[in-house]
Every structure is written in C-alpha cells, then in structure tokens.
Design an enzyme around this catalytic site. Structure first.
Site, PDB file in Angstrom:
ATOM      1  N   GLY A 175      39.471  32.512  39.003  1.00 42.88           N
ATOM      2  CA  GLY A 175      40.697  33.113  39.495  1.00 42.88           C
ATOM      3  C   GLY A 175      41.185  34.228  38.584  1.00 42.88           C
ATOM      4  O   GLY A 175      40.398  34.927  37.922  1.00 42.88           O
ATOM      5  N   SER A 176      42.498  34.387  38.529  1.00 42.02           N
ATOM      6  CA  SER A 176      43.081  35.552  37.851  1.00 42.02           C
ATOM      7  C   SER A 176      42.906  35.561  36.342  1.00 42.02           C
ATOM      8  O   SER A 176      43.191  36.581  35.704  1.00 42.02           O
ATOM      9  CB  SER A 176      44.570  35.643  38.196  1.00 42.02           C
ATOM     10  OG  SER A 176      44.734  35.938  39.569  1.00 42.02           O
ATOM     11  N   THR A 177      42.477  34.451  35.733  1.00 40.63           N
ATOM     12  CA  THR A 177      42.175  34.504  34.296  1.00 40.63           C
ATOM     13  C   THR A 177      41.098  35.549  34.023  1.00 40.63           C
ATOM     14  O   THR A 177      41.051  36.135  32.936  1.00 40.63           O
ATOM     15  CB  THR A 177      41.702  33.136  33.780  1.00 40.63           C
ATOM     16  OG1 THR A 177      40.551  32.716  34.526  1.00 40.63           O
ATOM     17  CG2 THR A 177      42.801  32.090  33.906  1.00 40.63           C
TER      18      THR A 177
END
Length: 675
Positions: free
Chosen positions: A416-418
């Site tokens: 995801g956005s990590t």
C-alpha cells in the site's frame, strides 16, 4: 606349527587345487565356501542363515538353542544400533599340524557411537549327515565379540548431550532444556475398578479417558511398569495434589521449554520426537527412536548446532555385571548456544499489543541492522507441540480462521501507501520529482485519458496543488501515479528494484521472495498502481522495513541480521544522502502535521518519521474487498528502532489509523526505556 593360507582366488597352489577338487568331487561345500558364506551372512546380519552354517553341538555346549542364538545376536547388534557391517579382511588358514581349518576376519561395525572395529577367529569341523559329511563353523561366544565367554553380555549406555539454549540479546532464554514432571500410571495400582479410576484421573487432570486407555493398551505394558500419560506444566509440583489418585506416579523428565510461549513461536519454532522418516533421511545415524528434532523455525535451521552430539559406551560384562572390556566410549558434546539480536521484552510487548488481530510486526535497529522483534499474530503455544496437544486443543488451532500456524512476518503483502516513500526516492533519483514541484490535482479521482477505460486512481483527501511532501503527508495516490507515469516504467523499475527486491537477505528464517511485478511493468495502469504499493507489488514486512533504512543512514540500506557473531551487517548504497535526507524530512511531516496520516504517533519525546498505508484486496475495481493497514515508523534524532507493522482486515475500523493507534504504546515504551 605350520599353516597354509587358502584363498579361493589362489588356485595355483597344488595343495589348494587338490583340496578344492576333492570337495567339488564329493559335491560338498568346501571350508572356503562355508567361511565366505558365514562372513557374508554375519555382515548382512542374517542370523537365521548364520545358524545353518554352525554346528548345533557347539551351540548346545554353550547353552544356546537355535532361538536363543538368533535372539542373542539380534539383541546385541540392535542394542549397539549396528546399522551396517563392512568386511575389512578375511583369511582362511589350514593348520597342517592339527589338520584343521582356521578362519579369521575383521569388520567395521557402524554403531550409535560410530565405527567399532572387531576381529574374529573360528575353526571348522566336519559333521556327519545322512547325505555324507558337511563342514560347519565351530561356534563360541567370542564370535559375537572377541573375548566373550558363556554368560557374558554386551552392555550399552547413551550419554545424551544438552541441547543448546537460544538466547535473546540480553541473555534471556527463548528456548532451553528444563526438568519437569511427567505423570504416569502404574497399571497394577489402579485398583479393582480400573474404569472408575481412569475416569477420576481424566477429570482431575482434564485429559481424555481415551488418552489413558490408549497408553495402557500398549503391548509392552505390564502391571508394574510406569506408563507415561502426560507432561505436567512447568510450575506443577506433585505436592500440590490434595486427592487420592489411584495408580498415579510422577517422574522427572527433561524437555525443551519455551518461556515466551506464543510470542516467539513462529520465530523460534519447536522440537518434536523424530519420525521414522526423519531417521531414514539422516545419513549420519545421529537419530534414534525417542530423540527430538527441530521441526520449525530456528530450532530447525540450527538443528545441527543446537543438538550437539551423543556419546555413550559399549562394554562387555560377565554374568555378575563385572566389567570385562570396553569396546568403545565416546563423550557427549553439548549443543552450541545461539544468541539472537531479538529483544524478548519488546517481542512480548508487541505480541500482547497485537492480540485480537491478525497481523505481523518487525522491529529493526535501523543503523546496525539488528532484528529486535519478529512477531506474528495469532500464534500457538510451542510447549504444547513438545508435550503433545489434546484433541480439543488441536481442533481449536486448526479451525481458527485467523490461521495461527501461518507465519505472517514471512508472508507477502501489497504494501500500500508505505511504498510511496520508495516511489518518492525513485523520482528524486531520476530527476522527475523534487520537493518544490507542485501538481494541479482536482477531485478524488483521476485517469490519464480514455485509453484507461473505466479505470481510475482515487485519493482520500482533496488538496490542490500538491507537492511531494504534501503527497507523502496526506498519502496522495494520484500524485505518485502521475509522477511514476512521467518517470516511465524503465526508470521506475530500475530505481525501485534497488531497494532490496533483488537481494537475498540471508536470514536464518524463511522469507518469501518479494516482487515489484509478476513479469515486468508493461502498461500504464500497472505502473500507476505500483507507484502507491498496489498493482503486483508484494513485500514481506522484513523487506519493507529494510527498504526504509536508507532514509536513516544517508542513503545506505542496512541488511538485517538476526544472530549475533554470525555475520556483520552489510550496507549497500541505494540513494544519495541528499535524497535520503529529503525523504526523511517529508516522512517527519507525516507525523508532525495535524493532517498527517500518522499524526497520532506524534510525541514530545522524539522526532518520528513514518509512512502509513492501506492496501485494498479485491480482484477488480468497484468490488467491496478487504483492507490491510500498514505503518513504518522510526526515530530520527538518535535512531534506535524502525518498526514495521501490518494488521489485516482494517476496513471500517480506521484503516492505517487503527494500526498506528495500536503500536503507539509499544513505541513510546521502547523509546522511554532506551533513552
């Protein structure tokens, strides 16, 4: 005394040729043939066949019957665990003075203590039968082992090594040998009413009646034998029993014990009794029935170092038990201790924090690369794997939909956005991205053009314009999708892959291989999705945490280590120090800005940098799928911990905010205790 050596291949000697001709003419097995056959059958441990070659009169002279003869050999050679016997030499001599044949042979016996060399000497006699005469071995007990006489026995004893202890970084044992009580039954003391006695014991110890009955029905059980039933808990003591329990007896037993129970089970693993398959697979004959072997985790990886080496003694004793000769003695070698970089207190604290959720957490010292914690939840009690589970316990584990036997820190997830931190660094390295660059983005949905059909990129917060710091702080998918498209697939892949995707982490734990894509990024939609950690990007939390270490170490990625003194941490340059500093400063804003996605981690004690993420799990756009929440966070002033966490199924529970809220107490406590 004159002796002539007779070998079958040496037929040129006149005496040897005449003797062989004589035996062939009489259709009678020659002493050479009998001798060779006897040695072969002995080396193959075919005792019934050996018996056919031996004079029965000689057996009777030493008090043996045919059955007791074969039983004796079987008992002796199974007792020393003779896996094979190699013939080193053999020779048949003819003693002209005494007109008799003498056989000599030397063998190497592979026992539970290793090789034992034994030499033998025998004579041959000619016996009359209804069909004529036959040659037989003139047997005596020294043909079991040299020096044995009537009534002598071969005695063996095994010296068991102590299995090595697995320690954490502070010397706290995570796996060790411990003496506990084993509860068993003396069948003859159950009393007149066996069924009632078993029922009472079943109720008292909370052990199924079937367990008692199955143990008591074993063929070897007698009225006065101790029949093991169950290993008692570590803190149990027989004095605590305040009831009259018929037939119960307690004996001490040394077992493998895991003090941290569930919290380290996936990392440390467990031992179990060897199976027949384990014994067959082991070419070195180190294992025998009843031994324990590492089955999972570090117990399995370091099995050879931890188990040590058995010792023992093989002796010949007379009827009264007096020692006559020692055939071989080997001292046991205790197993090697393993020292981990893991902090057991942190490991336990994280595990307690993760309760009630499926997920995983890794903690690494971002400067040294030392793994501080590796937690997977839910887990299982490894002590039950050693002592044995009840049927109810096994059902509870196996039917748990959260899969407690699954090692989640070894599994792969869409990050995801990590992943946007890696995309930002890749864009900075390629010259596409720079902090002051702003993008005009309107609304919560975007697609490049109509060639994308019904597919579009979404974001959760509307902001316009947006720069790199904004995009990281507010986790803007559209910004990073556009940056990746401008960068192009080739540059994006080249820069992103450098963050450990092509590395062999060389850790003594199993990690699935991360991937940036299945088979290359070959279209714009996949490139856009990959930029914010979706698409086909899959990473383990160990890799994800490692990929953030360049933002701590001036652009150098520090490879993780788990065992002290095994290897030094490796540092690999991934990005420039300027890029690392730029990304770190942006990640600090993710925490410090009021609207930052990790603002609830903010603390006056430390300047933290973080990136959160929520990965959607669905096969196509528009579906109502599940979500996994992520956070990667590290301290920046004097970096001591980089923590990576995933919690599964966070949809409608706050997404990544649920994860940051969950791990904040762990982080605060660790930073306070390590000031």
């Amino acid at each position: 005394m004159k002796k002539v050596s007779i070998l079958i291949m040496v037929l040129g000697l006149a005496s040897g040729s005449l003797l062989l001709w004589h035996f062939l003419k009489l259709n009678q097995a020659s002493p050479e043939e009998v001798f060779n056959d006897y040695v072969r059958q002995f080396s193959e441990q075919n005792y019934d066949e050996m018996l056919q070659l031996i004079s029965e009169g000689e057996l009777e002279a030493y008090g043996y019957t045919k059955k007791s003869f074969t039983d004796k050999y079987a008992a002796v050679f199974s007792g020393i665990e003779a896996s094979s016997i190699d013939v080193l030499s053999k020779e048949l001599l003819y003693d002209e003075d005494h007109e008799r044949y003498e056989g000599r042979f030397k063998v190497k016996i592979y026992t539970f203590l290793g090789e034992v060399t034994a030499s033998y000497q025998t004579f041959f006699i000619e016996e009359k039968t209804d069909d004529g005469k036959v040659w037989k071995v003139k047997w005596n007990p020294s043909l079991i082992f040299a020096g044995m006489e009537k009534g002598d026995k071969v005695s063996t004893q095994t010296y068991l090594p102590r299995r090595g202890t697995i320690f954490d970084r502070n010397g706290t044992p995570l796996a060790l040998e411990k003496d506990v009580y084993e509860m068993g039954i003396i069948p003859g003391k159950l009393g007149e009413f066996n069924e009632a006695g078993i029922k009472k014991l079943s109720t008292y110890f909370n052990i199924p009646e079937e367990t008692f009955q199955k143990a008591l029905d074993q063929k070897w059980v007698t009225k006065n034998t101790f029949v093991p039933i169950a290993v008692m808990p570590v803190n149990f003591h027989p004095e605590s029993i305040d009831e009259d329990l018929p037939g119960v007896l307690f004996q001490t037993k040394r077992i493998r014990y895991y003090p941290e129970n569930e919290s380290s089970a996936h990392l440390i693993g467990y031992v179990k009794q060897v199976t027949s398959e384990d014994i067959e697979k082991n070419a070195g004959h180190e294992y025998t029935s009843g031994d324990y072997i590492g089955k999972t985790g570090l117990e399995q990886v370091y099995e050879k170092q931890l188990r040590g080496k058995k010792g023992g003694i093989i002796q010949i004793k007379d009827e009264e038990g007096k020692l006559k000769n020692t055939l071989k003695e080997v001292e046991a070698i205790n197993g090697r201790n393993i020292h981990l970089t893991i902090d057991a207190a942190l490991q336990s604290n994280i595990y307690e924090t993760m309760k009630h959720d499926a997920g995983a957490v890794s903690a690494i010292h971002p400067v040294t690369g030392e793994m501080l914690a590796l937690v997977s939840y839910p887990s299982f009690d490894p002590n039950l794997m050693v002592s044995g589970m009840t049927e109810e316990q096994w059902k509870a584990y196996s039917k748990n939909p959260k899969l407690p036997f699954l090692s989640r820190f070894s599994s792969l997830y869409a990050p995801g956005s990590t992943f946007k931190a890696i995309t930002a660094a890749s864009g900075l390295a390629s010259g596409t991205t720079f902090p002051e660059k702003k993008r005009e983005i309107s609304g919560l949905q975007w697609k490049k053009d109509n060639s994308w059909g019904g597919y579009f990129v979404t974001r959760v917060k509307e902001a316009n314009p947006v720069d790199m710091v904004d995009a990281l702080a507010y986790s803007d998918n559209i910004y990073f999708a556009q940056e990746a498209l401008e960068m192009g697939a080739d540059k994006f892949e080249q820069n992103a892959l450098a963050f450990g995707f092509q590395e062999d982490f060389q850790l003594p734990i199993y990690l699935k291989k991360s991937q940036l894509s299945n088979d290359g990024i070959d279209n714009e939609v996949l490139l856009a999705d990959s930029a914010y950690g979706q698409g086909e990007v899959l990473m383990s939390i160990v890799h994800l945490g490692t990929a953030f270490t360049p933002f701590v170490n001036g652009g150098n990625m520090v490879m993780p280590v788990l065992v002290t003194d095994e290897n030094e941490s490796v540092r690999k340059s991934v990005i420039s120090s300027e890029i690392a500093s730029t990304v770190q400063n942006a990640l600090i804003q993710v925490v410090e800005r009021n609207s930052g996605t990790a603002h609830n981690l903010n603390t006056a004690k430390e300047v933290l940098a973080a990136k959160t993420g929520t990965a959607e799990l669905k096969s196509k756009k528009g579906e109502d799928g599940k979500e996994n929440g992520f956070v990667v966070v590290f301290d920046t002033k004097s970096p001591s911990i980089l923590l990576t966490a995933i919690v599964e199924d966070v949809k409608n529970r706050g997404g990544s905010h649920y994860v940051t809220k969950k791990i904040k107490p762990v982080l605060d406590r660790y930073l306070t205790e390590n000031e």
